[in-house]
Design a protein around this motif. Structure first.
Motif, mmCIF file in Angstrom:
data_model
loop_
_atom_site.group_PDB
_atom_site.id
_atom_site.type_symbol
_atom_site.label_atom_id
_atom_site.label_comp_id
_atom_site.label_asym_id
_atom_site.label_seq_id
_atom_site.Cartn_x
_atom_site.Cartn_y
_atom_site.Cartn_z
ATOM 1 N N UNK A 1 0.835 -1.210 0.000
ATOM 2 C CA UNK A 1 0.000 0.000 0.000
ATOM 3 C C UNK A 1 0.866 1.256 0.000
ATOM 4 N N UNK A 2 1.989 1.205 0.688
ATOM 5 C CA UNK A 2 2.901 2.360 0.689
ATOM 6 C C UNK A 2 3.384 2.640 -0.731
ATOM 7 N N UNK A 3 3.757 1.609 -1.444
ATOM 8 C CA UNK A 3 4.276 1.789 -2.805
ATOM 9 C C UNK A 3 3.175 2.296 -3.734
ATOM 10 N N UNK A 4 1.970 1.721 -3.630
ATOM 11 C CA UNK A 4 0.887 2.143 -4.519
ATOM 12 C C UNK A 4 0.491 3.588 -4.268
ATOM 13 N N UNK A 5 0.489 4.018 -3.003
ATOM 14 C CA UNK A 5 0.173 5.427 -2.723
ATOM 15 C C UNK A 5 1.302 6.338 -3.190
ATOM 16 N N UNK A 6 2.544 5.854 -3.128
ATOM 17 C CA UNK A 6 3.659 6.644 -3.666
ATOM 18 C C UNK A 6 3.519 6.818 -5.184
ATOM 19 N N UNK A 7 3.039 5.782 -5.852
ATOM 20 C CA UNK A 7 2.842 5.875 -7.296
ATOM 21 C C UNK A 7 1.776 6.905 -7.634
ATOM 22 N N UNK A 8 0.673 6.921 -6.865
ATOM 23 C CA UNK A 8 -0.353 7.942 -7.070
ATOM 24 C C UNK A 8 0.190 9.333 -6.764
ATOM 25 N N UNK A 9 1.017 9.434 -5.735
ATOM 26 C CA UNK A 9 1.648 10.704 -5.398
ATOM 27 C C UNK A 9 2.558 11.179 -6.525
ATOM 28 N N UNK A 10 3.296 10.246 -7.119
ATOM 29 C CA UNK A 10 4.189 10.598 -8.226
ATOM 30 C C UNK A 10 3.401 11.101 -9.425
ATOM 31 N N UNK A 11 2.258 10.464 -9.705
ATOM 32 C CA UNK A 11 1.431 10.943 -10.827
ATOM 33 C C UNK A 11 0.926 12.353 -10.570
ATOM 34 N N UNK A 12 0.560 12.650 -9.326
ATOM 35 C CA UNK A 12 0.119 14.014 -8.990
ATOM 36 C C UNK A 12 1.265 15.003 -9.153
ATOM 37 N N UNK A 13 2.460 14.615 -8.722
ATOM 38 C CA UNK A 13 3.623 15.492 -8.885
ATOM 39 C C UNK A 13 3.940 15.710 -10.364
ATOM 40 N N UNK A 14 3.802 14.649 -11.150
ATOM 41 C CA UNK A 14 4.052 14.773 -12.589
ATOM 42 C C UNK A 14 3.052 15.714 -13.236
ATOM 43 N N UNK A 15 1.810 15.633 -12.801
ATOM 44 C CA UNK A 15 0.793 16.520 -13.361
ATOM 45 C C UNK A 15 1.095 17.976 -13.039
ATOM 46 N N UNK A 16 1.503 18.225 -11.799
ATOM 47 C CA UNK A 16 1.832 19.602 -11.407
ATOM 48 C C UNK A 16 3.037 20.101 -12.193
ATOM 49 N N UNK A 17 4.062 19.254 -12.318
ATOM 50 C CA UNK A 17 5.261 19.669 -13.050
ATOM 51 C C UNK A 17 4.939 19.900 -14.516
ATOM 52 N N UNK A 18 4.070 19.063 -15.076
ATOM 53 C CA UNK A 18 3.678 19.245 -16.471
ATOM 54 C C UNK A 18 2.962 20.577 -16.650
ATOM 55 N N UNK A 19 2.052 20.882 -15.738
ATOM 56 C CA UNK A 19 1.337 22.160 -15.816
ATOM 57 C C UNK A 19 2.297 23.334 -15.659
ATOM 58 N N UNK A 20 3.291 23.191 -14.776
ATOM 59 C CA UNK A 20 4.276 24.265 -14.598
ATOM 60 C C UNK A 20 5.068 24.499 -15.883
ATOM 61 N N UNK A 21 5.505 23.416 -16.501
ATOM 62 C CA UNK A 21 6.304 23.537 -17.723
ATOM 63 C C UNK A 21 5.478 24.134 -18.850
ATOM 64 N N UNK A 22 4.252 23.653 -19.006
ATOM 65 C CA UNK A 22 3.411 24.181 -20.075
ATOM 66 C C UNK A 22 2.957 25.606 -19.766
ATOM 67 N N UNK A 23 2.816 25.918 -18.478
ATOM 68 C CA UNK A 23 2.511 27.297 -18.110
ATOM 69 C C UNK A 23 3.648 28.237 -18.478
ATOM 70 N N UNK A 24 4.891 27.780 -18.268
ATOM 71 C CA UNK A 24 6.050 28.588 -18.668
ATOM 72 C C UNK A 24 6.102 28.735 -20.182
ATOM 73 N N UNK A 25 5.767 27.673 -20.911
ATOM 74 C CA UNK A 25 5.700 27.779 -22.374
ATOM 75 C C UNK A 25 4.673 28.807 -22.796
ATOM 76 N N UNK A 26 3.525 28.792 -22.142
ATOM 77 C CA UNK A 26 2.471 29.756 -22.463
ATOM 78 C C UNK A 26 2.927 31.182 -22.196
ATOM 79 N N UNK A 27 3.614 31.394 -21.064
ATOM 80 C CA UNK A 27 4.099 32.745 -20.757
ATOM 81 C C UNK A 27 5.107 33.221 -21.809
ATOM 82 N N UNK A 28 5.990 32.332 -22.222
ATOM 83 C CA UNK A 28 6.965 32.729 -23.249
ATOM 84 C C UNK A 28 6.274 32.980 -24.587
ATOM 85 N N UNK A 29 5.240 32.204 -24.856
ATOM 86 C CA UNK A 29 4.475 32.416 -26.091
ATOM 87 C C UNK A 29 3.812 33.792 -26.064
#
Length: 438
Positions: A116-144
């Motif tokens: 259960x610890x590992x599976x919750x870490x995997x869900x946590x990683x997906x949430x972190x990836x989503x936030x990082x993806x939004x940050x990167x694409x947000x920076x792309x939008x600002x530069x655009x």
């Protein structure tokens, strides 16, 4: 020219729903005439090293999962007694040889707790990836947006250079005719040189912003000529109250929920470890002295296991309780930031509307009157050049204010994780193209 609904997160979420975008679609190196926001976001997703880190972290968690589901290993032992002694036990006459097999029986569902610890870490990683993806694409939008704004500023500098050249030609004609002083020609010539300098600087700035945008998808050279966008078309402004309602689904807030689940699973591991494990051992013993064989076995359990784990349990429990407080603090901070961004956006939008509908049309009329008056001798050079400079300054201010509206909109979407509008609105009927202003 159009920003094509610069409601950035609607595009970001569309792209994030299918992160595995084929990079072959963007492998062409030939320069294209224009780039859209959507294509810029796709290129960024397909070739950004910051997102590759999550692939390695995911692989690491897969390895951790394999380790977590392992059962206690078996152990084989050999024990020899009464060997090479003295007297009655000299040599190997009374040797006792024991061959054993031992292991541990885990109680308290410890394997599932670790999994259960590992599976919750995997869900946590997906949430972190989503936030990082939004940050990167947000920076792309600002530069655009920066490219879009600088393109319009470059066009404004071109218009400014044209006005300065026209003024210099008019003044030179009047000086030759003896209707104006040579000093005015010198001042007009200096103003033209300054306008040309501003145009060159603006062009260099535009090239800089284009390179900054291209670097988001790994290009060191600019592979496009122009970024498409309508600067004076804006998404609707949401109210702070409507945004707060959806704040619980904000990716940053959802990450706290995932962090809470991870900590809960860790706490369950500690609780499971309070249940003692049974260590067992079984084997066969050879009694050389009497030429017999016997079976042997043993079972052992640790004492006071719960008391020994009490400190770790209290530590993990405190960490779990702290996450709820951190979540509430984050919600308050996001609410404060949202209020500031909405206020800044509304102020920039008010500036755009006032300049576009009142100030600039009035200055354009005044400039025509000043030019006609100068040519007829009714107004002097200072009145003409002052009015022209005011118009140029207000056009620059309008472009920058419009850019701030879009940047604040992109910031709102980055903070909320949701598109703030899907229907763009214009500030006036004349806002479809800024280059209509002469």
């Amino acid at each position: 020219m159009g920003i094509k609904k610069i409601s950035t997160t609607s595009l970001i979420f569309m792209l994030f729903s299918s992160v595995t975008i084929s990079s072959s679609a963007h492998s062409a190196d030939a320069q294209v005439s224009s780039v859209t926001l959507e294509s810029a976001l796709k290129r960024t997703l397909s070739n950004n090293p910051d997102l590759l880190v999550f692939d390695f972290k995911s692989a690491s968690l897969e390895g951790e999962a394999k380790t977590a589901k392992l059962r206690p290993q078996m152990a084989v032992g050999i024990e020899v007694e009464n060997v090479l002694g003295t007297g009655d036990v000299s040599g190997i006459r009374d040797t006792e040889l024991t061959l054993t097999l031992s292991s541990v029986i885990e109680l308290g569902d410890k394997v599932n707790s670790r999994m259960n610890v590992v599976s919750t870490k995997q869900a946590q990683l997906r949430a972190q990836q989503r936030i990082r993806t939004l940050d990167i694409l947000g920076e792309t939008t600002r530069r655009y947006i920066n490219v879009i704004v600088q393109q319009e500023l470059f066009k404004a500098e071109q218009r400014s250079e044209t006005l300065a050249r026209t003024m210099f030609q008019t003044v030179s004609t009047r000086v030759k005719a003896g209707a104006s002083a040579p000093l005015e020609q010198k001042r007009a010539e200096a103003a033209l040189s300054q306008a040309r300098l501003s145009l060159l600087i603006s062009e260099q700035k535009l090239n800089e912003y284009r390179r900054d945008l291209a670097m988001m998808w790994g290009d060191n050279t600019v592979g496009f000529i122009e970024a498409e966008g309508t600067l004076l078309s804006f998404p609707d402004s949401p109210s702070l109250e409507s945004i707060i309602v959806e704040l619980q689904s904000n990716p940053h807030i959802l990450l706290y929920a995932e962090n809470y689940r991870v900590q809960e699973s860790r706490l369950r591991v500690v609780q499971a470890s309070q249940q003692f494990d049974v260590t067992w051992e079984a084997g066969i013993r050879r009694l050389q002295g009497i030429d017999d064989t016997a079976f042997v076995g043993s079972v052992s359990v640790p004492l006071y296991t719960k008391q020994r784990n009490l400190g770790e349990y209290e530590q993990q429990r405190a960490l779990l309780d702290s996450i709820a407080s951190q979540k509430q603090a984050k919600i308050r901070e996001l609410t404060r930031q949202l209020n500031q961004v909405i206020s800044a956006k509304d102020q920039a939008l008010l500036t755009v509307m006032t300049l576009q509908d009142n100030v600039i049309p009035t200055l354009e009329s005044a400039l025509n009157l000043a030019r006609e008056g100068y040519e007829s001798g009714r107004y002097n050079y200072i009145e003409w050049v002052t009015t022209q400079q005011q118009l140029i300054d207000m056009q620059r201010t309008l472009i920058k204010a419009a850019g701030l509206v879009h940047l604040r909109s992109a910031e709102l979407e980055a903070l909320t994780g949701h598109p703030i509008s899907t229907k763009p609105t214009s500030t006036s009927a004349q806002s479809s193209n800024l280059t209509e202003k002469k």
